[in-house]
Design a protein around this motif. Sequence first.
Motif, PDB file in Angstrom:
ATOM      1  N   MET A 113       0.787  -1.137   0.012  1.00 44.02           N
ATOM      2  CA  MET A 113      -0.057  -0.061   0.032  1.00 44.02           C
ATOM      3  C   MET A 113       0.922   1.109  -0.094  1.00 44.02           C
ATOM      4  O   MET A 113       1.739   1.255   0.809  1.00 44.02           O
ATOM      5  CB  MET A 113      -0.839  -0.018   1.365  1.00 44.02           C
ATOM      6  CG  MET A 113      -1.847  -0.802   1.289  1.00 44.02           C
ATOM      7  SD  MET A 113      -3.103  -1.112   2.818  1.00 44.02           S
ATOM      8  CE  MET A 113      -1.930  -1.603   3.930  1.00 44.02           C
ATOM      9  N   ASP A 116      -1.631   4.156   3.805  1.00 40.23           N
ATOM     10  CA  ASP A 116      -1.978   3.250   5.043  1.00 40.23           C
ATOM     11  C   ASP A 116      -3.459   2.525   4.914  1.00 40.23           C
ATOM     12  O   ASP A 116      -3.704   1.893   5.558  1.00 40.23           O
ATOM     13  CB  ASP A 116      -2.021   4.228   6.334  1.00 40.23           C
ATOM     14  CG  ASP A 116      -3.129   5.361   6.289  1.00 40.23           C
ATOM     15  OD1 ASP A 116      -3.446   5.500   5.150  1.00 40.23           O
ATOM     16  OD2 ASP A 116      -3.142   5.909   7.250  1.00 40.23           O
ATOM     17  N   THR A 117      -3.998   2.841   3.752  1.00 39.98           N
ATOM     18  CA  THR A 117      -5.161   1.880   3.327  1.00 39.98           C
ATOM     19  C   THR A 117      -5.371   1.654   1.986  1.00 39.98           C
ATOM     20  O   THR A 117      -4.709   2.350   1.121  1.00 39.98           O
ATOM     21  CB  THR A 117      -6.383   2.702   3.990  1.00 39.98           C
ATOM     22  OG1 THR A 117      -6.381   4.095   3.248  1.00 39.98           O
ATOM     23  CG2 THR A 117      -6.499   3.098   5.480  1.00 39.98           C
ATOM     24  N   PRO A 118      -5.815   0.441   1.632  1.00 35.38           N
ATOM     25  CA  PRO A 118      -6.008   0.047   0.327  1.00 35.38           C
ATOM     26  C   PRO A 118      -6.593   1.123  -0.552  1.00 35.38           C
ATOM     27  O   PRO A 118      -6.168   1.108  -1.906  1.00 35.38           O
ATOM     28  CB  PRO A 118      -6.790  -1.155   0.372  1.00 35.38           C
ATOM     29  CG  PRO A 118      -6.524  -1.703   1.777  1.00 35.38           C
ATOM     30  CD  PRO A 118      -6.696  -0.421   2.650  1.00 35.38           C
ATOM     31  N   ASP A 119      -7.607   1.634  -0.357  1.00 30.39           N
ATOM     32  CA  ASP A 119      -8.100   2.646  -1.027  1.00 30.39           C
ATOM     33  C   ASP A 119      -7.442   3.915  -1.556  1.00 30.39           C
ATOM     34  O   ASP A 119      -7.521   4.359  -2.728  1.00 30.39           O
ATOM     35  CB  ASP A 119      -9.521   3.370  -0.454  1.00 30.39           C
ATOM     36  CG  ASP A 119      -9.101   4.078   0.721  1.00 30.39           C
ATOM     37  OD1 ASP A 119      -8.490   3.549   1.699  1.00 30.39           O
ATOM     38  OD2 ASP A 119      -9.026   5.582   0.829  1.00 30.39           O
ATOM     39  N   LYS A 120      -6.172   4.135  -0.995  1.00 30.53           N
ATOM     40  CA  LYS A 120      -5.097   4.943  -1.354  1.00 30.53           C
ATOM     41  C   LYS A 120      -4.159   4.544  -2.309  1.00 30.53           C
ATOM     42  O   LYS A 120      -3.211   5.202  -2.947  1.00 30.53           O
ATOM     43  CB  LYS A 120      -4.418   5.699  -0.200  1.00 30.53           C
ATOM     44  CG  LYS A 120      -5.210   6.460   0.725  1.00 30.53           C
ATOM     45  CD  LYS A 120      -4.635   6.974   1.853  1.00 30.53           C
ATOM     46  CE  LYS A 120      -5.381   7.510   2.716  1.00 30.53           C
ATOM     47  NZ  LYS A 120      -4.743   8.073   3.961  1.00 30.53           N
ATOM     48  N   TYR A 122      -1.658   0.957  -4.524  1.00 32.45           N
ATOM     49  CA  TYR A 122      -0.491   0.288  -4.218  1.00 32.45           C
ATOM     50  C   TYR A 122       0.585   0.610  -5.034  1.00 32.45           C
ATOM     51  O   TYR A 122       0.471   1.356  -5.928  1.00 32.45           O
ATOM     52  CB  TYR A 122      -0.770  -1.280  -4.584  1.00 32.45           C
ATOM     53  CG  TYR A 122      -2.042  -1.896  -3.576  1.00 32.45           C
ATOM     54  CD1 TYR A 122      -1.608  -2.578  -2.401  1.00 32.45           C
ATOM     55  CD2 TYR A 122      -3.347  -1.623  -3.665  1.00 32.45           C
ATOM     56  CE1 TYR A 122      -2.415  -3.259  -1.648  1.00 32.45           C
ATOM     57  CE2 TYR A 122      -4.140  -2.240  -2.913  1.00 32.45           C
ATOM     58  CZ  TYR A 122      -3.862  -2.879  -1.622  1.00 32.45           C
ATOM     59  OH  TYR A 122      -4.813  -3.477  -1.010  1.00 32.45           O
ATOM     60  N   GLN A 166       1.653  -7.249   4.458  1.00 30.00           N
ATOM     61  CA  GLN A 166       0.246  -7.539   5.007  1.00 30.00           C
ATOM     62  C   GLN A 166      -0.466  -8.218   4.082  1.00 30.00           C
ATOM     63  O   GLN A 166      -1.373  -7.706   3.014  1.00 30.00           O
ATOM     64  CB  GLN A 166      -0.314  -6.343   5.723  1.00 30.00           C
ATOM     65  CG  GLN A 166       0.492  -5.518   6.414  1.00 30.00           C
ATOM     66  CD  GLN A 166      -0.137  -4.219   6.916  1.00 30.00           C
ATOM     67  OE1 GLN A 166      -1.067  -4.208   8.105  1.00 30.00           O
ATOM     68  NE2 GLN A 166       0.094  -3.055   6.306  1.00 30.00           N
ATOM     69  N   ASP A 168      -3.102  -9.907   4.244  1.00 30.50           N
ATOM     70  CA  ASP A 168      -4.668  -9.577   4.533  1.00 30.50           C
ATOM     71  C   ASP A 168      -5.107  -8.334   3.663  1.00 30.50           C
ATOM     72  O   ASP A 168      -6.098  -8.395   3.214  1.00 30.50           O
ATOM     73  CB  ASP A 168      -5.065  -9.666   5.888  1.00 30.50           C
ATOM     74  CG  ASP A 168      -4.727 -10.838   6.689  1.00 30.50           C
ATOM     75  OD1 ASP A 168      -4.790 -11.658   6.035  1.00 30.50           O
ATOM     76  OD2 ASP A 168      -4.899 -10.606   7.898  1.00 30.50           O
ATOM     77  N   PHE A 169      -4.454  -7.594   3.264  1.00 28.48           N
ATOM     78  CA  PHE A 169      -4.530  -6.131   2.633  1.00 28.48           C
ATOM     79  C   PHE A 169      -3.979  -6.493   1.008  1.00 28.48           C
ATOM     80  O   PHE A 169      -3.852  -5.374   0.467  1.00 28.48           O
ATOM     81  CB  PHE A 169      -3.895  -4.935   3.317  1.00 28.48           C
ATOM     82  CG  PHE A 169      -4.613  -4.543   4.624  1.00 28.48           C
ATOM     83  CD1 PHE A 169      -5.892  -4.057   4.528  1.00 28.48           C
ATOM     84  CD2 PHE A 169      -4.057  -5.128   5.787  1.00 28.48           C
ATOM     85  CE1 PHE A 169      -6.383  -3.481   5.746  1.00 28.48           C
ATOM     86  CE2 PHE A 169      -4.818  -4.513   6.838  1.00 28.48           C
ATOM     87  CZ  PHE A 169      -5.804  -3.972   6.959  1.00 28.48           C
ATOM     88  N   GLU A 171      -1.231  -7.250  -0.009  1.00 30.07           N
ATOM     89  CA  GLU A 171       0.114  -6.796  -0.388  1.00 30.07           C
ATOM     90  C   GLU A 171       0.916  -8.194  -0.582  1.00 30.07           C
ATOM     91  O   GLU A 171       0.148  -9.345  -0.351  1.00 30.07           O
ATOM     92  CB  GLU A 171       0.774  -6.166   1.058  1.00 30.07           C
ATOM     93  CG  GLU A 171       0.302  -4.771   1.243  1.00 30.07           C
ATOM     94  CD  GLU A 171       0.806  -4.352   2.177  1.00 30.07           C
ATOM     95  OE1 GLU A 171       0.884  -2.942   2.251  1.00 30.07           O
ATOM     96  OE2 GLU A 171       1.718  -4.706   3.160  1.00 30.07           O
TER      97      GLU A 171
END
Length: 207
Positions: A113, A116-120, A122, A166, A168-169, A171
């Motif tokens: 990412m 700090d969040t997926p919506d921003k 990769y 991570q 789970d996200f 990555e």
Amino acid sequence: MLFKYMKLMPESEDLQDYLKESKVVNYSHPLIKEVAKKLFNNEQTDIEKVKVAFQFVRDEVSHSWDIQGTRVTCTADDVLKHKEGICYAKSNLLAAFLRGEGVPTGFCYQRLMIFDTPDKGYSLHTLNGVFLNSLNRWVRIDARGNKLGVQAEFSLDEEKLAFSVQEDFDEKDYPTIYTQPNDKTIATLQANTNAIVMYKHHLPEYL
């Protein structure tokens, strides 16, 4: 001793492929050679050379985002001249120093990412893989540069990289050690003129 490392997969079995000079890993450049003379000596082991080079690139070359610098650097000599660059550029410099000293050095990647969040979004993150002849194995090192929340170290016992993947996200940690930097990462550096805009909007996401 139990070594806590990902199972790494060299792209090539020929270590000479990890010593080749290129336009971006240009270790014959006078500036690279000048600084290398100060960093290295004939008494150092390969482990000592890797540690010295890693710490220099990590600590003496700023990450562009950390200093909010707009300059885009790419070739090893340009990174060294200006003492700044993103991970794609800093990995070129570390590879140049070590290949110039006869230490096989490649390029490794993570999909992370950007913030700090997926919506921003990769992006690909570049680090280096080095082959230590004295230990007969590859290790990964990440000279991105330390800051609050990022503490990469040279370690032979377990990987101490800049970022923990991570899964789970979504990555991803890629196990391959490539002989040359990824074409997309180099093209990105060459196509952009503002490092901050590039970092926010134009970094490649996949290999």
